[in-house]
Enzyme design. Structure first.
Site, short mmCIF file in Angstrom:
data_model
loop_
_atom_site.label_atom_id
_atom_site.label_comp_id
_atom_site.label_asym_id
_atom_site.label_seq_id
_atom_site.Cartn_x
_atom_site.Cartn_y
_atom_site.Cartn_z
N LYS A 133 0.86 -1.19 0.00
CA LYS A 133 0.00 0.00 0.00
C LYS A 133 0.89 1.24 0.00
CE LYS A 133 -3.79 1.97 2.78
NZ LYS A 133 -4.64 1.71 3.98
N SER A 214 -9.42 1.75 3.26
CA SER A 214 -8.58 2.53 2.36
C SER A 214 -7.58 1.69 1.57
CB SER A 214 -7.81 3.59 3.16
OG SER A 214 -6.90 3.01 4.09
N SER A 238 -9.88 -0.84 7.23
CA SER A 238 -9.21 -0.68 5.94
C SER A 238 -8.45 -1.90 5.45
CB SER A 238 -8.27 0.52 5.98
OG SER A 238 -9.02 1.69 5.87
#
Length: 557
Positions: A133, A214, A238
Protein backbone atom coordinates in the site's frame (compact mmCIF):
# COMPACT_ATOMS: atom_id res chain seq x y z
CA UNK A 1 -5.99 3.29 7.11
CA UNK A 2 -9.63 3.88 7.78
CA UNK A 3 -12.13 1.77 5.94
CA UNK A 4 -15.21 3.77 6.77
CA UNK A 5 -15.81 7.45 7.21
CA UNK A 6 -17.93 10.08 8.86
CA UNK A 7 -20.95 11.62 7.22
CA UNK A 8 -21.98 15.24 7.53
CA UNK A 9 -21.11 17.43 10.48
CA UNK A 10 -21.41 14.63 13.01
CA UNK A 11 -20.46 11.00 12.88
CA UNK A 12 -22.75 8.38 11.42
CA UNK A 13 -21.77 5.13 13.14
CA UNK A 14 -23.01 3.01 10.24
CA UNK A 15 -20.88 5.00 7.81
CA UNK A 16 -17.83 5.90 9.92
CA UNK A 17 -14.70 4.48 8.29
CA UNK A 18 -16.67 2.16 6.03
CA UNK A 19 -14.53 3.08 3.07
CA UNK A 20 -13.50 2.64 7.47
CA UNK A 21 5.45 -1.20 -7.64
CA UNK A 22 13.18 -3.03 -13.54
CA UNK A 23 14.12 -1.56 -16.23
CA UNK A 24 11.87 -1.56 -19.27
CA UNK A 25 9.19 -3.33 -17.22
CA UNK A 26 8.57 -0.24 -15.09
CA UNK A 27 4.96 0.95 -15.19
CA UNK A 28 4.10 4.39 -13.84
CA UNK A 29 0.91 6.36 -14.40
CA UNK A 30 1.64 9.53 -16.37
CA UNK A 31 1.18 12.75 -14.47
CA UNK A 32 -2.38 13.94 -14.70
CA UNK A 33 -3.70 10.66 -16.09
CA UNK A 34 -5.44 9.89 -12.84
CA UNK A 35 -7.53 13.03 -12.76
CA UNK A 36 -10.25 12.22 -15.23
CA UNK A 37 -13.90 12.59 -14.29
CA UNK A 38 -15.99 9.62 -13.21
CA UNK A 39 -14.79 6.28 -14.60
CA UNK A 40 -15.53 5.75 -18.31
CA UNK A 41 -17.84 2.90 -19.28
CA UNK A 42 -15.84 -0.27 -18.64
CA UNK A 43 -14.97 -2.53 -21.55
CA UNK A 44 -16.62 -5.91 -21.94
CA UNK A 45 -15.12 -8.66 -19.80
CA UNK A 46 -13.48 -10.29 -22.78
CA UNK A 47 -11.12 -7.28 -22.91
CA UNK A 48 -9.56 -8.76 -19.79
CA UNK A 49 -8.27 -11.70 -21.78
CA UNK A 50 -5.94 -12.71 -18.94
CA UNK A 51 -8.43 -15.15 -17.44
CA UNK A 52 -6.01 -17.92 -18.39
CA UNK A 53 -3.13 -16.24 -16.55
CA UNK A 54 -0.49 -18.88 -15.84
CA UNK A 55 -0.08 -17.84 -12.18
CA UNK A 56 -3.78 -17.27 -11.44
CA UNK A 57 -4.77 -18.18 -7.89
CA UNK A 58 -1.40 -19.78 -7.13
CA UNK A 59 -0.36 -19.58 -3.50
CA UNK A 60 3.00 -18.44 -2.18
CA UNK A 61 3.84 -22.11 -1.61
CA UNK A 62 2.86 -22.93 -5.20
CA UNK A 63 5.14 -20.19 -6.55
CA UNK A 64 7.97 -21.37 -4.31
CA UNK A 65 7.59 -24.91 -5.71
CA UNK A 66 7.69 -23.59 -9.28
CA UNK A 67 11.02 -21.93 -8.55
CA UNK A 68 12.36 -25.02 -6.79
CA UNK A 69 11.43 -27.12 -9.83
CA UNK A 70 13.03 -24.67 -12.27
CA UNK A 71 9.65 -23.96 -13.85
CA UNK A 72 9.97 -20.29 -12.91
CA UNK A 73 12.53 -17.91 -11.48
CA UNK A 74 12.05 -14.84 -9.36
CA UNK A 75 12.68 -12.83 -12.52
CA UNK A 76 10.12 -14.72 -14.61
CA UNK A 77 7.50 -14.38 -11.84
CA UNK A 78 8.14 -10.66 -11.67
CA UNK A 79 7.90 -10.31 -15.45
CA UNK A 80 4.61 -12.22 -15.49
CA UNK A 81 3.08 -10.05 -12.78
CA UNK A 82 4.28 -6.91 -14.59
CA UNK A 83 2.57 -8.17 -17.75
CA UNK A 84 -0.57 -8.88 -15.75
CA UNK A 85 -0.54 -5.34 -14.38
CA UNK A 86 -0.18 -3.98 -17.90
CA UNK A 87 -3.07 -6.13 -19.17
CA UNK A 88 -5.57 -5.52 -16.37
CA UNK A 89 -4.53 -2.40 -14.50
CA UNK A 90 -3.37 -0.13 -17.33
CA UNK A 91 -5.48 -1.67 -20.09
CA UNK A 92 -8.45 -4.04 -20.21
CA UNK A 93 -10.71 -3.33 -17.24
CA UNK A 94 -8.29 -0.59 -16.07
CA UNK A 95 -8.48 -1.41 -12.39
CA UNK A 96 -6.26 1.50 -11.28
CA UNK A 97 -5.03 -0.68 -8.41
CA UNK A 98 -1.29 0.01 -8.84
CA UNK A 99 0.21 3.50 -8.62
CA UNK A 100 3.73 2.60 -9.67
CA UNK A 101 5.96 -0.41 -10.10
CA UNK A 102 9.46 -0.87 -8.75
CA UNK A 103 12.11 0.10 -11.32
CA UNK A 104 14.60 -2.13 -9.50
CA UNK A 105 12.35 -5.20 -9.22
CA UNK A 106 13.97 -7.20 -12.02
CA UNK A 107 17.49 -6.48 -10.76
CA UNK A 108 16.42 -7.54 -7.26
CA UNK A 109 14.87 -10.70 -8.70
CA UNK A 110 18.13 -11.49 -10.52
CA UNK A 111 20.02 -11.20 -7.25
CA UNK A 112 17.60 -13.52 -5.48
CA UNK A 113 17.85 -16.03 -8.33
CA UNK A 114 21.64 -15.96 -7.96
CA UNK A 115 21.24 -16.67 -4.25
CA UNK A 116 18.97 -19.63 -5.00
CA UNK A 117 21.49 -21.06 -7.50
CA UNK A 118 24.17 -20.73 -4.81
CA UNK A 119 22.02 -22.75 -2.41
CA UNK A 120 20.81 -19.84 -0.30
CA UNK A 121 17.04 -19.61 0.11
CA UNK A 122 15.93 -17.12 2.73
CA UNK A 123 12.55 -18.71 3.36
CA UNK A 124 9.06 -19.06 1.90
CA UNK A 125 9.04 -15.49 0.54
CA UNK A 126 12.31 -15.83 -1.40
CA UNK A 127 11.62 -14.36 -4.85
CA UNK A 128 7.91 -13.76 -4.21
CA UNK A 129 6.49 -10.47 -5.66
CA UNK A 130 4.48 -8.47 -3.10
CA UNK A 131 2.64 -5.16 -3.51
CA UNK A 132 2.70 -2.54 -0.74
CA UNK A 133 0.00 0.00 0.00
CA UNK A 134 1.31 3.46 -0.87
CA UNK A 135 1.60 4.55 2.73
CA UNK A 136 4.37 2.03 3.50
CA UNK A 137 7.70 3.80 3.14
CA UNK A 138 10.45 2.50 0.89
CA UNK A 139 13.87 4.14 0.57
CA UNK A 140 14.34 3.26 -3.08
CA UNK A 141 13.24 4.68 -6.43
CA UNK A 142 9.55 4.31 -5.57
CA UNK A 143 7.67 7.11 -3.84
CA UNK A 144 5.51 7.01 -0.71
CA UNK A 145 2.61 9.44 -1.01
CA UNK A 146 -0.63 8.12 0.55
CA UNK A 147 -2.00 8.73 -2.95
CA UNK A 148 -1.71 12.49 -2.61
CA UNK A 149 -0.20 14.88 -5.11
CA UNK A 150 0.97 16.79 -2.06
CA UNK A 151 3.65 14.14 -1.47
CA UNK A 152 4.37 13.43 -5.13
CA UNK A 153 8.04 12.46 -5.47
CA UNK A 154 8.47 11.89 -1.73
CA UNK A 155 11.03 9.25 -0.81
CA UNK A 156 11.69 8.63 2.89
CA UNK A 157 15.21 8.32 4.27
CA UNK A 158 14.71 4.69 5.32
CA UNK A 159 12.45 1.74 4.63
CA UNK A 160 9.48 1.22 6.89
CA UNK A 161 10.33 -1.56 9.34
CA UNK A 162 7.87 -3.97 7.72
CA UNK A 163 9.26 -3.19 4.24
CA UNK A 164 12.78 -3.97 5.46
CA UNK A 165 11.62 -7.22 7.04
CA UNK A 166 9.97 -8.25 3.77
CA UNK A 167 13.15 -7.45 1.82
CA UNK A 168 15.23 -9.41 4.33
CA UNK A 169 12.83 -12.36 3.93
CA UNK A 170 13.50 -12.34 0.18
CA UNK A 171 10.26 -10.76 -0.99
CA UNK A 172 10.36 -8.62 -4.12
CA UNK A 173 8.61 -5.31 -3.47
CA UNK A 174 6.79 -5.21 -6.78
CA UNK A 175 5.25 -1.76 -6.45
CA UNK A 176 2.90 0.57 -4.61
CA UNK A 177 -0.84 0.02 -4.55
CA UNK A 178 -3.45 2.73 -4.95
CA UNK A 179 -5.52 3.60 -1.89
CA UNK A 180 -8.21 5.92 -0.67
CA UNK A 181 -6.16 9.11 -0.48
CA UNK A 182 -4.73 9.81 2.98
CA UNK A 183 -6.20 6.46 4.02
CA UNK A 184 -9.71 7.91 3.66
CA UNK A 185 -9.16 10.51 6.37
CA UNK A 186 -9.54 13.67 4.32
CA UNK A 187 -13.24 14.13 3.59
CA UNK A 188 -16.63 13.15 4.97
CA UNK A 189 -17.92 12.50 1.43
CA UNK A 190 -15.05 10.62 -0.19
CA UNK A 191 -15.25 7.76 -2.65
CA UNK A 192 -13.23 4.82 -1.40
CA UNK A 193 -10.41 3.86 -3.71
CA UNK A 194 -9.97 7.36 -5.17
CA UNK A 195 -6.68 9.20 -4.88
CA UNK A 196 -5.26 12.25 -6.60
CA UNK A 197 -2.38 10.19 -7.96
CA UNK A 198 -4.25 7.05 -8.94
CA UNK A 199 -7.82 8.03 -9.74
CA UNK A 200 -10.66 5.65 -8.90
CA UNK A 201 -9.68 2.05 -8.17
CA UNK A 202 -12.28 -0.49 -9.31
CA UNK A 203 -13.57 -3.72 -7.87
CA UNK A 204 -12.47 -6.66 -10.09
CA UNK A 205 -15.69 -8.57 -9.36
CA UNK A 206 -17.86 -5.79 -10.80
CA UNK A 207 -16.09 -2.76 -12.21
CA UNK A 208 -18.80 -0.29 -11.18
CA UNK A 209 -18.62 -1.47 -7.55
CA UNK A 210 -16.56 -0.01 -4.74
CA UNK A 211 -13.38 -1.92 -3.83
CA UNK A 212 -13.69 -0.33 -0.38
CA UNK A 213 -10.92 1.40 1.46
CA UNK A 214 -8.58 2.53 2.36
CA UNK A 215 -6.45 -0.45 1.21
CA UNK A 216 -8.48 -0.56 -1.99
CA UNK A 217 -5.58 -1.05 -4.40
CA UNK A 218 -4.07 -3.79 -2.24
CA UNK A 219 -7.44 -5.55 -2.23
CA UNK A 220 -8.19 -5.20 -5.94
CA UNK A 221 -4.62 -6.15 -6.94
CA UNK A 222 -4.41 -9.28 -4.80
CA UNK A 223 -7.91 -10.36 -5.88
CA UNK A 224 -7.04 -9.86 -9.56
CA UNK A 225 -3.75 -11.78 -9.27
CA UNK A 226 -1.60 -8.72 -10.02
CA UNK A 227 0.78 -9.94 -7.30
CA UNK A 228 1.36 -12.98 -5.11
CA UNK A 229 -0.05 -11.08 -2.12
CA UNK A 230 -0.37 -7.54 -0.84
CA UNK A 231 0.12 -5.48 2.30
CA UNK A 232 -2.62 -3.15 3.52
CA UNK A 233 -3.10 -1.08 6.65
CA UNK A 234 -6.02 -0.38 8.93
CA UNK A 235 -7.19 2.14 11.47
CA UNK A 236 -10.80 0.96 11.36
CA UNK A 237 -11.84 -1.39 8.57
CA UNK A 238 -9.21 -0.68 5.94
CA UNK A 239 -7.85 -4.23 5.76
CA UNK A 240 -11.00 -6.20 6.44
CA UNK A 241 -13.46 -4.10 4.43
CA UNK A 242 -11.60 -4.19 1.09
CA UNK A 243 -10.86 -7.86 1.75
CA UNK A 244 -14.61 -8.39 2.17
CA UNK A 245 -15.40 -6.55 -1.07
CA UNK A 246 -12.62 -8.23 -3.05
CA UNK A 247 -12.97 -11.83 -1.87
CA UNK A 248 -9.75 -11.98 0.15
CA UNK A 249 -8.33 -13.07 3.46
CA UNK A 250 -7.48 -9.91 5.36
CA UNK A 251 -5.70 -10.07 8.71
CA UNK A 252 -5.52 -7.05 11.01
CA UNK A 253 -3.12 -8.07 13.79
CA UNK A 254 -2.92 -6.97 17.41
CA UNK A 255 -1.63 -3.41 17.74
CA UNK A 256 2.13 -3.67 18.17
CA UNK A 257 2.67 -7.02 16.46
CA UNK A 258 3.90 -5.10 13.40
CA UNK A 259 5.90 -1.89 13.61
CA UNK A 260 4.29 1.26 12.23
CA UNK A 261 7.65 3.04 11.86
CA UNK A 262 7.86 4.48 8.35
CA UNK A 263 4.14 4.05 7.60
CA UNK A 264 2.20 7.26 6.95
CA UNK A 265 -0.09 7.45 10.00
CA UNK A 266 -3.61 8.28 11.02
CA UNK A 267 -3.63 7.37 14.69
CA UNK A 268 -1.09 5.55 16.82
CA UNK A 269 -3.78 4.07 19.09
CA UNK A 270 -5.34 2.11 16.22
CA UNK A 271 -3.02 1.97 13.17
CA UNK A 272 -1.51 -1.31 12.00
CA UNK A 273 -0.44 -2.89 8.73
CA UNK A 274 -1.43 -6.44 7.79
CA UNK A 275 -1.59 -9.03 5.01
CA UNK A 276 -4.24 -9.15 2.26
CA UNK A 277 -4.07 -12.49 0.47
CA UNK A 278 -6.02 -15.11 -1.47
CA UNK A 279 -5.59 -17.74 1.26
CA UNK A 280 -5.19 -18.04 5.01
CA UNK A 281 -1.87 -19.85 4.54
CA UNK A 282 -0.47 -16.93 2.54
CA UNK A 283 -1.60 -14.50 5.24
CA UNK A 284 0.29 -16.58 7.81
CA UNK A 285 3.48 -16.46 5.73
CA UNK A 286 3.24 -12.70 5.22
CA UNK A 287 2.41 -11.94 8.85
CA UNK A 288 5.31 -14.08 10.05
CA UNK A 289 7.72 -12.12 7.86
CA UNK A 290 6.48 -8.69 8.97
CA UNK A 291 6.02 -9.25 12.72
CA UNK A 292 8.82 -8.06 14.97
CA UNK A 293 9.83 -5.77 17.81
CA UNK A 294 11.13 -2.39 16.65
CA UNK A 295 12.67 0.23 18.99
CA UNK A 296 11.29 2.91 16.66
CA UNK A 297 7.72 1.90 17.53
CA UNK A 298 7.16 1.70 21.31
CA UNK A 299 3.93 -0.27 20.83
CA UNK A 300 5.95 -3.27 19.63
CA UNK A 301 7.57 -3.60 23.07
CA UNK A 302 4.36 -5.27 24.23
CA UNK A 303 4.81 -7.91 21.50
CA UNK A 304 8.06 -9.22 22.96
CA UNK A 305 7.53 -12.89 23.82
CA UNK A 306 4.15 -12.95 22.08
CA UNK A 307 5.25 -13.21 18.43
CA UNK A 308 5.00 -16.70 16.97
CA UNK A 309 8.05 -18.01 15.15
CA UNK A 310 5.79 -19.22 12.33
CA UNK A 311 2.06 -18.50 12.16
CA UNK A 312 1.68 -21.27 9.57
CA UNK A 313 2.23 -23.73 12.44
CA UNK A 314 -1.32 -22.95 13.61
CA UNK A 315 -3.03 -23.89 10.34
CA UNK A 316 -5.14 -26.87 11.36
CA UNK A 317 -7.91 -28.20 9.05
CA UNK A 318 -9.62 -29.55 12.16
CA UNK A 319 -9.26 -26.28 14.01
CA UNK A 320 -13.02 -25.77 14.40
CA UNK A 321 -13.48 -28.93 16.46
CA UNK A 322 -14.26 -27.82 20.01
CA UNK A 323 -13.72 -24.12 19.25
CA UNK A 324 -16.11 -21.94 21.25
CA UNK A 325 -17.45 -19.19 19.00
CA UNK A 326 -19.66 -16.35 20.20
CA UNK A 327 -22.25 -14.66 17.98
CA UNK A 328 -22.68 -10.97 18.96
CA UNK A 329 -25.89 -10.26 17.11
CA UNK A 330 -26.78 -6.87 18.54
CA UNK A 331 -25.32 -4.17 16.29
CA UNK A 332 -23.28 -6.51 14.07
CA UNK A 333 -26.09 -8.41 12.37
CA UNK A 334 -29.23 -6.97 10.81
CA UNK A 335 -27.47 -4.43 8.58
CA UNK A 336 -27.26 -6.45 5.36
CA UNK A 337 -29.81 -9.23 4.73
CA UNK A 338 -27.51 -10.80 2.14
CA UNK A 339 -24.54 -10.86 4.52
CA UNK A 340 -26.70 -12.18 7.35
CA UNK A 341 -27.95 -15.12 5.25
CA UNK A 342 -24.43 -16.03 4.16
CA UNK A 343 -23.01 -15.85 7.67
CA UNK A 344 -25.92 -17.83 9.12
CA UNK A 345 -25.05 -20.60 6.65
CA UNK A 346 -21.40 -20.30 7.69
CA UNK A 347 -22.33 -20.64 11.36
CA UNK A 348 -24.30 -23.80 10.58
CA UNK A 349 -21.29 -25.21 8.69
CA UNK A 350 -18.95 -24.43 11.59
CA UNK A 351 -21.29 -26.24 13.90
CA UNK A 352 -21.16 -29.27 11.58
CA UNK A 353 -17.37 -29.03 11.75
CA UNK A 354 -17.50 -29.40 15.52
CA UNK A 355 -17.52 -25.81 16.75
CA UNK A 356 -19.46 -24.92 19.88
CA UNK A 357 -21.70 -21.98 18.96
CA UNK A 358 -22.67 -19.63 21.80
CA UNK A 359 -25.56 -17.64 20.38
CA UNK A 360 -26.18 -14.86 21.17
CA UNK A 361 -23.55 -13.11 23.27
CA UNK A 362 -23.62 -9.50 24.42
CA UNK A 363 -20.69 -7.14 23.85
CA UNK A 364 -21.30 -5.10 26.97
CA UNK A 365 -21.26 -1.33 26.62
CA UNK A 366 -19.15 -1.22 23.46
CA UNK A 367 -21.94 0.55 21.58
CA UNK A 368 -21.32 3.57 23.81
CA UNK A 369 -18.02 4.36 22.05
CA UNK A 370 -19.99 6.49 19.59
CA UNK A 371 -18.26 9.67 18.44
CA UNK A 372 -15.38 9.10 20.87
CA UNK A 373 -13.44 7.16 18.26
CA UNK A 374 -13.57 9.98 15.72
CA UNK A 375 -12.49 12.47 18.40
CA UNK A 376 -9.39 10.42 19.22
CA UNK A 377 -8.49 9.96 15.57
CA UNK A 378 -8.72 13.68 14.84
CA UNK A 379 -6.31 14.52 17.67
CA UNK A 380 -3.85 11.74 16.83
CA UNK A 381 -3.94 12.39 13.09
CA UNK A 382 -2.76 15.97 13.53
CA UNK A 383 0.02 15.00 15.95
CA UNK A 384 1.15 11.84 14.17
CA UNK A 385 1.04 13.19 10.61
CA UNK A 386 2.89 16.36 11.59
CA UNK A 387 5.62 14.20 13.17
CA UNK A 388 5.85 12.02 10.04
CA UNK A 389 6.04 14.98 7.66
CA UNK A 390 8.61 16.81 9.80
CA UNK A 391 10.90 13.76 9.63
CA UNK A 392 10.89 13.59 5.82
CA UNK A 393 14.05 14.66 3.97
CA UNK A 394 14.48 18.44 3.50
CA UNK A 395 13.30 18.17 -0.12
CA UNK A 396 9.71 17.49 1.03
CA UNK A 397 7.43 20.34 -0.04
CA UNK A 398 4.70 19.94 2.58
CA UNK A 399 5.87 19.48 6.14
CA UNK A 400 2.68 19.82 8.17
CA UNK A 401 -1.06 19.19 8.00
CA UNK A 402 -1.50 22.93 7.63
CA UNK A 403 0.77 22.87 4.55
CA UNK A 404 -1.28 20.04 3.03
CA UNK A 405 -4.55 21.90 3.55
CA UNK A 406 -3.07 24.90 1.72
CA UNK A 407 -1.72 22.64 -1.06
CA UNK A 408 -5.14 21.09 -1.62
CA UNK A 409 -6.75 24.51 -1.83
CA UNK A 410 -4.15 25.61 -4.37
CA UNK A 411 -4.77 22.46 -6.40
CA UNK A 412 -8.54 22.14 -6.09
CA UNK A 413 -8.98 21.13 -9.71
CA UNK A 414 -6.80 18.03 -9.23
CA UNK A 415 -7.26 17.21 -5.55
CA UNK A 416 -10.76 18.35 -4.69
CA UNK A 417 -12.77 17.92 -7.87
CA UNK A 418 -15.05 15.33 -6.18
CA UNK A 419 -14.83 15.94 -2.42
CA UNK A 420 -13.19 18.28 0.03
CA UNK A 421 -10.98 18.10 3.12
CA UNK A 422 -13.40 18.55 6.00
CA UNK A 423 -11.61 15.97 8.15
CA UNK A 424 -8.25 17.64 7.55
CA UNK A 425 -9.74 20.91 8.74
CA UNK A 426 -11.35 19.34 11.80
CA UNK A 427 -8.04 17.71 12.75
CA UNK A 428 -6.06 20.92 12.25
CA UNK A 429 -8.39 22.66 14.70
CA UNK A 430 -7.54 20.19 17.48
CA UNK A 431 -5.09 20.94 20.26
CA UNK A 432 -2.22 18.82 21.62
CA UNK A 433 -2.50 15.27 22.95
CA UNK A 434 -2.41 16.69 26.47
CA UNK A 435 -5.97 18.03 26.03
CA UNK A 436 -8.41 16.56 28.53
CA UNK A 437 -10.99 15.93 25.79
CA UNK A 438 -8.54 13.66 23.98
CA UNK A 439 -7.32 11.83 27.07
CA UNK A 440 -10.85 11.23 28.33
CA UNK A 441 -12.08 9.95 24.95
CA UNK A 442 -9.10 7.59 24.58
CA UNK A 443 -9.54 6.17 28.08
CA UNK A 444 -13.23 5.59 27.48
CA UNK A 445 -12.66 3.97 24.08
CA UNK A 446 -10.11 1.50 25.41
CA UNK A 447 -12.15 0.65 28.51
CA UNK A 448 -15.38 0.05 26.58
CA UNK A 449 -13.78 -1.93 23.76
CA UNK A 450 -11.40 -4.01 25.89
CA UNK A 451 -12.23 -4.57 29.58
CA UNK A 452 -15.98 -3.95 29.23
CA UNK A 453 -16.24 -5.20 25.65
CA UNK A 454 -14.31 -8.00 23.97
CA UNK A 455 -12.46 -9.23 27.07
CA UNK A 456 -15.55 -9.29 29.25
CA UNK A 457 -17.66 -11.13 26.68
CA UNK A 458 -15.00 -13.70 25.86
CA UNK A 459 -14.18 -14.37 29.51
CA UNK A 460 -17.81 -14.71 30.54
CA UNK A 461 -18.54 -17.20 27.76
CA UNK A 462 -15.11 -18.90 27.61
CA UNK A 463 -14.83 -18.06 23.92
CA UNK A 464 -12.02 -18.62 21.44
CA UNK A 465 -13.35 -16.00 19.01
CA UNK A 466 -16.31 -13.79 18.13
CA UNK A 467 -18.03 -14.19 14.75
CA UNK A 468 -19.94 -11.65 12.63
CA UNK A 469 -20.48 -10.55 9.04
CA UNK A 470 -17.54 -8.43 7.91
CA UNK A 471 -19.78 -6.17 5.83
CA UNK A 472 -22.46 -6.30 3.19
CA UNK A 473 -21.69 -6.76 -0.52
CA UNK A 474 -19.87 -3.95 -2.34
CA UNK A 475 -21.85 -0.80 -3.03
CA UNK A 476 -21.68 1.24 -6.24
CA UNK A 477 -18.86 3.71 -6.87
CA UNK A 478 -20.36 7.19 -6.41
CA UNK A 479 -18.12 10.17 -7.10
CA UNK A 480 -21.05 12.54 -6.65
CA UNK A 481 -22.42 11.58 -3.24
CA UNK A 482 -19.50 9.55 -1.90
CA UNK A 483 -19.67 6.24 -0.06
CA UNK A 484 -22.60 4.85 1.83
CA UNK A 485 -22.51 2.07 4.41
CA UNK A 486 -23.89 -1.45 4.46
CA UNK A 487 -22.82 -2.42 7.95
CA UNK A 488 -19.50 -3.57 9.31
CA UNK A 489 -17.90 -5.31 12.27
CA UNK A 490 -14.49 -3.62 12.25
CA UNK A 491 -14.89 -0.89 14.86
CA UNK A 492 -14.73 -2.80 18.14
CA UNK A 493 -11.50 -4.75 17.43
CA UNK A 494 -10.06 -1.65 15.75
CA UNK A 495 -10.60 0.58 18.76
CA UNK A 496 -9.39 -2.14 21.12
CA UNK A 497 -6.31 -2.79 18.99
CA UNK A 498 -7.21 -6.48 18.90
CA UNK A 499 -6.80 -8.96 16.00
CA UNK A 500 -9.45 -9.43 13.34
CA UNK A 501 -9.45 -11.76 10.33
CA UNK A 502 -11.95 -11.90 7.48
CA UNK A 503 -12.24 -14.45 4.68
CA UNK A 504 -14.80 -15.29 1.99
CA UNK A 505 -18.04 -16.87 3.24
CA UNK A 506 -20.07 -16.74 0.03
CA UNK A 507 -21.31 -14.53 -2.79
CA UNK A 508 -24.41 -12.45 -3.44
CA UNK A 509 -25.16 -11.84 -7.14
CA UNK A 510 -21.48 -12.42 -7.91
CA UNK A 511 -20.18 -10.11 -5.16
CA UNK A 512 -18.07 -11.54 -2.31
CA UNK A 513 -19.22 -11.45 1.30
CA UNK A 514 -16.80 -12.10 4.15
CA UNK A 515 -17.07 -13.57 7.62
CA UNK A 516 -15.11 -12.05 10.50
CA UNK A 517 -13.40 -13.69 13.45
CA UNK A 518 -11.94 -11.45 16.16
CA UNK A 519 -10.77 -11.90 19.71
CA UNK A 520 -8.44 -10.96 22.54
CA UNK A 521 -5.06 -9.31 22.18
CA UNK A 522 -2.36 -11.63 20.82
CA UNK A 523 -4.90 -14.30 19.83
CA UNK A 524 -3.55 -14.56 16.26
CA UNK A 525 -2.78 -18.30 16.68
CA UNK A 526 -6.40 -19.09 17.60
CA UNK A 527 -7.75 -16.95 14.76
CA UNK A 528 -5.48 -18.58 12.20
CA UNK A 529 -6.54 -22.02 13.41
CA UNK A 530 -10.25 -21.22 13.18
CA UNK A 531 -10.08 -19.28 9.90
CA UNK A 532 -8.00 -21.96 8.17
CA UNK A 533 -10.38 -24.73 9.24
CA UNK A 534 -13.36 -22.75 7.92
CA UNK A 535 -11.55 -22.00 4.66
CA UNK A 536 -10.60 -25.63 4.10
CA UNK A 537 -14.12 -26.85 4.90
CA UNK A 538 -15.82 -24.40 2.52
CA UNK A 539 -13.35 -23.28 -0.20
CA UNK A 540 -15.44 -20.19 -0.99
CA UNK A 541 -12.74 -18.13 -2.72
CA UNK A 542 -13.53 -17.58 -6.42
CA UNK A 543 -11.41 -15.45 -8.76
CA UNK A 544 -13.04 -12.28 -10.16
CA UNK A 545 -14.53 -12.15 -13.66
CA UNK A 546 -14.12 -8.40 -14.26
CA UNK A 547 -17.81 -7.95 -15.05
CA UNK A 548 -19.00 -4.52 -16.10
CA UNK A 549 -21.61 -4.65 -13.35
CA UNK A 550 -22.82 -7.14 -10.76
CA UNK A 551 -24.66 -10.27 -11.87
CA UNK A 552 -28.21 -9.05 -11.21
CA UNK A 553 -29.65 -11.93 -13.24
CA UNK A 554 -27.82 -14.47 -11.11
CA UNK A 555 -28.89 -16.19 -7.93
CA UNK A 556 -30.03 -13.86 -5.17
CA UNK A 557 -28.18 -15.75 -2.49
Amino acid sequence: MTGRRSSGAGVNRRALFRYGAAGAATLTLPRGAAHAASPPPPPPPEAAAAADFELAELSIADLHKRMEAGQDTARSLTEKYFARIEALDRQGPALHAVLETNPDALAIADGLDAERRAGKVRGPLHGIPILLKDNVGTADRMTTTAGSLGLEGSIPAADAHIAKRLRDAGAILLGKANLSEWANFRSTHSSSGWSGRGGQCRNPYALDRNPSGSSSGSGAAAAANLCAAAVGSETDGSIVSPSNNCGLVGFKPTLGLLSRAGVIPIAHSQDTAGPMCRSVADAAVLLTAMAGVDPADPATKDAAGKIARDYAAFLDPKGLQGARLGIPRKGLFGQSPAADRIVEAAIAEMKRQGAVIVDPVELGSASEIGDGEFEVLLYEFKADLNAYLAALPPSARNRSLKDLIAFNEQNRDREMSYFGQEIFEKAEAKGPLTDKAYRDALEKNLRLSRKEGIDKTMDANKLDALVAPTSGPATLIDLINGDYGVGGSSTLPAVAGYPHVTLPAGYFRGLPVGISFFGRAWSEPALFKIAYAFEQATKHRQPPRFLATSDLAGAAS
